[in-house]
Design an enzyme around this catalytic site. Structure first.
Site, PDB file in Angstrom:
ATOM      1  N   TYR A 116       0.846  -1.187   0.000  1.00  0.00           N
ATOM      2  CA  TYR A 116       0.000   0.000   0.000  1.00  0.00           C
ATOM      3  C   TYR A 116       0.880   1.236   0.000  1.00  0.00           C
ATOM      4  O   TYR A 116       1.764   1.383   0.853  1.00  0.00           O
ATOM      5  CB  TYR A 116      -0.908   0.007   1.233  1.00  0.00           C
ATOM      6  N   ASP A 163       9.421   2.904  -0.290  1.00  0.00           N
ATOM      7  CA  ASP A 163       8.405   3.486   0.585  1.00  0.00           C
ATOM      8  C   ASP A 163       8.729   3.124   2.030  1.00  0.00           C
ATOM      9  O   ASP A 163       8.598   1.973   2.443  1.00  0.00           O
ATOM     10  CB  ASP A 163       7.034   2.946   0.173  1.00  0.00           C
ATOM     11  N   LYS A 214       4.293   9.169   8.897  1.00  0.00           N
ATOM     12  CA  LYS A 214       4.102   8.651  10.253  1.00  0.00           C
ATOM     13  C   LYS A 214       5.070   9.291  11.252  1.00  0.00           C
ATOM     14  O   LYS A 214       4.829  10.382  11.735  1.00  0.00           O
ATOM     15  CB  LYS A 214       4.231   7.120  10.276  1.00  0.00           C
TER      16      LYS A 214
END
Length: 443
Positions: A151, A246, A276
C-alpha cells in the site's frame, strides 16, 4: 473540560449521520473485527481513553507516529511553543530546513547518504504520488511497477489490482479510478525476482520506476527475502528505471535510518518516502533522493508539486522533537517491549493449539494464522483470517487496543513500560482461547 456522558455506540451512530460510514479512514469503522469502534478522547504514554472513560493499552500508536508514546512531554512542548508563534504562514520557515537537515544526516549507511535533498508534504499519499511523478519526469517514461499487497496511499495509479498475467497491465482497484490510469501500473507478486525480470523483459523500455515497501507492513509483516531489495535495485537500474522505496511505515521506526539502514543486504534507493514518525503525530510526510533527481522538482525543474500546508511549522516542530528524542535508549526500550509482547502472544496461541506464524521486521511484528510464513499477498490471504476478529475483541475487552485488521502490524512505543506490557500479557491467554474457538463462517 466537562464532557456530556455518552457511549461508543452512540458516538458511532451520530458519526454515521455526519460522515460516510461514520469515519474518515475506512479501517476505523472496525468492520473487519465485528464490533463497535472506540471513540478516543485522550491519550498519554502507552494508553488511550475512550468516550466512556475506559482506558486501553494501545498497540496502534496512531498507526506508528506515537513511537515515543502519546503526548510525549518534549513533543507537546515543541508543538505548544510553535503554535504560540502562529499555526502557519504559507511561507518558508527555518524549522523546515532544520528537519530536512536532520533527516538527511540520519539516513546513512556505510557512509552513503541516499537523501541529499528533501521535499516536505502533508501525507504519505502525497509523498508517494510525488515520487512517482518525479520518477516519470526523470526518465521520460510512464509505467510503474508495484507489488500486490503493498500500500502506497490512495492516489489513482496506486489503487491498481493485478491483471491476469505477470506482465499484464493492471485493472482499477477502486471505483472512480479510470482504466487507462490503472493500466499505467504493472502489479506483480512480491518477493518474486523472476516476476520482476519478466515484467522488465516485456516492458523495460517504458518502465519509469519500481515502487516497493522497504519491509512490507500493510498486509501484515512480510519481510523481503534476503537480498530482494538489492536485486530489485539492480534490475531496475540495468533497464534505466528508478527504485522508489516506501518507508512511510518503517522510516525511523525500525531503526534510525529506517529499513534502509537495517536490511541485511545494502541496497541503492533512488527515492525514499517518509510519513508517520517524521511528523510525530501531526500531518507531515516527505520524499527525498539525490540532488540531481530532487532538483527536477519545481521551482528548479519541470516536475510540479505544491502544497499550502507543506512544511507546516507546528507539524515540523512535532517531527523534529520526535526524531531528536528517538535515541538509542528509546530504540532499546521499543525492542525489549516488542520482543516480550510478540513472544508472549505466540506462546499463548501455541498453548491453545492455534496454528500461526510470527513475522517481524525490526520492532514491527504481526501474526498470520497459517502453518508457514507468508511471502506474498496470495499466501497472506490464504491464512485463517477468521481467527483474528475474536482475538481482537477479547483483547479489547481486557483493555488492550490492537490494530482492527489482521492485515496490519502491531506498534509498540518507547513508553510501553513493565506495567503496560504486563497488562497485555494478562490479556493474551483470553484472546488465544477466543481465536482457538473461532469457526470459519465460510465452512
Amino acid at each position: 473540560m466537562t464532557m456530556t456522558p455518552t457511549t461508543n455506540a452512540r458516538e458511532f451512530e451520530r458519526a454515521r449521520h455526519a460522515m460516510p460510514g461514520g469515519v474518515n479512514s475506512p479501517v476505523r469503522a472496525f468492520g473487519s473485527v465485528g464490533t463497535t469502534p472506540r471513540f478516543y478522547v485522550s491519550a498519554k504514554g502507552p494508553r488511550v481513553t475512550d468516550v466512556e472513560g475506559r482506558e486501553y493499552v494501545d498497540l496502534v500508536g496512531s498507526w506508528g507516529p506515537a513511537i515515543l508514546g502519546h503526548a510525549h512531554p518534549a513533543v507537546v512542548e515543541a508543538v505548544r511553543e510553535a503554535a504560540t508563534h502562529g499555526l502557519g504562514f504559507g511561507a518558508s520557515t527555518p524549522g523546515e530546513t532544520a528537519l530536512a537537515e536532520h533527516v538527511e544526516a540520519r539516513i546513512v549507511r556505510d557512509g552513503v547518504r541516499p537523501v541529499e535533498k528533501l521535499r516536505l508534504v502533508s501525507t504519505g499519499t502525497e509523498a508517494t504520488m510525488t515520487a512517482i511523478r518525479l520518477a516519470r519526469g526523470a526518465t521520460g517514461r510512464d509505467l510503474i511497477v508495484k507489488f500486490a499487497g503493498h500500500y502506497h496511499g490512495h492516489s489513482d495509479g496506486l489503487l491498481a489490482e493485478a491483471g491476469s498475467g505477470v506482465a499484464t497491465l493492471a485493472m482499477p482497484g477502486s471505483a472512480g479510478v479510470p482504466a487507462p490510469i490503472a493500466a499505467q501500473t504493472l502489479v506483480i507478486a512480491y518477493n518474486d525476482l523472476d516476476a520482476v525480470r519478466e515484467v522488465f523483459a516485456v516492458h523495460g523500455a517504458d518502465i519509469a520506476a519500481v515502487i516497493v515497501e522497504a519491509a512490507p507492513a500493510n498486509m501484515g509483516i512480510v519481510p523481503p527475502r534476503h537480498g530482494f531489495n538489492a536485486a530489485l535495485a539492480d534490475i531496475a537500474h540495468s533497464h534505466g528505471a528508478l527504485l522508489i522505496v516506501d518507508e512511510v511505515l518503517t522510516g525511523f521506526r525500525v531503526g534510525p535510518a529506517g529499513w534502509y539502514g537495517e536490511d541485511p543486504v545494502p541496497f541503492a534507493a533512488d527515492l525514499l518516502t517518509f510519513g508517520k514518525v517524521i511528523g510525530g503525530g501531526l500531518p507531515l510526510a516527505a520524499l527525498g533522493g539525490s540532488t540531481d533527481i530532487m532538483n527536477l522538482l519545481a521551482p528548479l525543474g519541470p516536475v510540479y508539486q505544491a502544497g499550502t500546508l507543506s512544511g507546516n511549522p507546528v507539524a515540523v516542530a512535532a517531527g523534529r522533537a520526535t526524531l531528536e528524542n528517538l535515541d538509542a535508549a528509546a530504540y532499546a526500550r521499543i525492542e525489549r517491549a516488542s520482543t516480550a509482547i510478540a513472544d508472549a502472544a505466540s506462546a499463548a496461541l501455541r498453548a491453545e493449539g492455534v496454528t500461526h506464524v510470527l513475522q517481524r521486521s525490526g520492532s514491527l511484528f504481526s501474526f498470520q494464522f497459517a502453518a508457514e510464513a507468508p511471502y506474498d499477498y496470495d499466501t497472506v490471504k490464504a491464512q485463517e483470517g477468521f481467527r483474528y476478529p475474536p482475538f481482537f475483541r477479547a483483547m479489547l475487552e481486557h483493555g488492550v487496543s490492537l490494530p482492527p485488521s489482521v492485515f496490519e502490524a502491531w506498534f509498540v512505543s518507547a513508553s510501553h513500560d513493565d506495567g503496560a506490557v504486563s497488562q497485555i500479557l494478562e490479556a493474551l491467554p483470553h484472546a488465544a482461547r477466543a481465536a482457538a474457538a473461532a469457526v470459519d463462517p465460510a465452512a
